[in-house]
Design an enzyme around this catalytic site. Structure first.
Site, PDB file in Angstrom:
ATOM      1  CD  GLU A  53       3.890 -25.612 -38.859  1.00  0.00           C
ATOM      2  OE1 GLU A  53       3.148 -25.046 -39.858  1.00  0.00           O
ATOM      3  OE2 GLU A  53       4.483 -25.184 -38.190  1.00  0.00           O
ATOM      4  N   GLY A 286      -0.855   7.940 -18.572  1.00  0.00           N
ATOM      5  CA  GLY A 286      -2.075   8.458 -17.631  1.00  0.00           C
ATOM      6  C   GLY A 286      -3.200   8.768 -18.722  1.00  0.00           C
TER       7      GLY A 286
END
Length: 341
Positions: A53, A286
């Protein structure tokens, strides 16, 4: 309403320009409209700097037009002092009389306070414009605020016949174009996590060398602190968190965090990462650690890359059920799953 949606989509486009740079803040864009013409726009560019803003109002050349203009912003303007002043106050001081918002801010420091402050000072507020799209844009922020944990993205590559790694040796499964996508993703999230075996077998750097972006924080689980100290993950180049059952210690950029072996593994890690102000993580493997997260249900999104290699034998890829969206990148397939919890 269609007019509102047009300008809100522009807010989304602007907000996305801040990805990878504003966390733990949300991605926010703002557009100022006078007589159906955009006269100002801005976005939150970097954490600690001016909000959307502020930048939008500053970009308006003729400030006298603000009193007859509407500001569009995808998230409720803040009403508290943080690293920057409250945006709701600035909107009021600028003379803008209408504010259109996609999502309310669920941060307890705001939580409707920005809207109330605007309304109490004569600003008309419209909420809920493209609300679902706005939530998806800031799903990391909303998950972090609501569930008090990072947004978890599971990411792995599998062979065409469903293996995450071959029986012997390793290497990339995906193509060169996908490597760039993977490194771009790393630059947009706060942290990247791997398990013990991934470090031991692949010795990954976990950086963004194939894409120009900031490096994420690295996270590894090393139960007894037995990983070789010459592993890339200990090189001090990036901030690294090592979860373990031995010690709490900070050594330069490496932070050792002890967790309790008797308590749930995944929830403990996510709680600690929340305390470290990490809003999102990519879990890159993994298979063992990915399956732990899948079993816990504490994940939000999965990005599954399907390459063209055929292994016949190896480590089976994790199984994720449910609907998915699919893109093709070169000769690889990229599937997006979302946890419908």
């Amino acid at each position: 309403m269609q007019e509102h949606e047009k300008y809100m989509r522009r807010c989304f486009d602007l907000a996305l320009l801040g990805r990878g740079n504003v966390s733990p803040n949300p991605k926010v864009g703002a557009v100022i409209v006078y007589q159906d013409n955009i006269i100002g726009e801005g976005y939150h560019q970097k954490y600690g700097q001016s909000h959307a803003e502020v930048n939008a109002i500053a970009s308006v050349k003729d400030k006298s037009l603000l009193k007859k203009s509407t500001i569009y912003v995808n998230l409720e303007p803040c009403c508290h002092w943080g690293k920057t002043p409250p945006c709701a106050n600035l909107i009021i001081e600028s003379g803008i009389k209408k504010c259109v918002i996609a999502n309310k801010d669920i941060n307890p420091k705001v939580f409707g306070g920005g809207i109330k402050l605007l309304q109490d000072n004569g600003v008309e507020v419209v909420t809920g414009v493209l609300e679902k799209e706005g939530w998806f844009l800031n799903r990391r922020f909303f998950t972090n605020q609501k569930e008090k944990r990072p947004y978890v993205i599971i990411k792995y590559a599998q062979s065409l016949d469903g293996f995450i790694a071959p029986e012997t040796n390793g290497g990339w499964i995906s193509n060169d174009i996908m490597k760039v996508w993977v490194h771009k993703q790393r630059g947009e999230e706060d942290a990247i996590m791997v398990g013990y075996n991934t470090v031991l077998k692949d010795n990954p750097q976990l950086n963004t060398r194939h894409y120009q972006a900031r490096n994420p924080k690295r996270i590894v689980y090393d139960r007894n602190l037995s990983l070789p100290q010459e592993s890339n993950i200990f090189d001090q180049i990036q901030e690294t968190i090592i979860f373990n059952h031995v010690k709490d210690l900070v050594e330069g950029n490496n932070k050792y965090i002890k967790i309790d072996e008797e308590l749930p593994f995944v929830s403990q890690i996510l709680e600690k990462l929340y305390e470290e102000k990490i809003c999102s993580i990519v879990l890159e493997g993994g298979a063992k650690i990915i399956n732990k997260f899948l079993e816990s249900g504490l994940w939000d999104e999965a990005n599954v890359i399907i390459g063209q290699k055929i292994f016949e034998k190896g480590v089976k890829a994790p199984y994720i059920s449910g609907d998915f969206k699919e893109n093709k990148i070169g000769d690889n397939i990229l599937r997006f799953y979302y946890n419908q919890k």
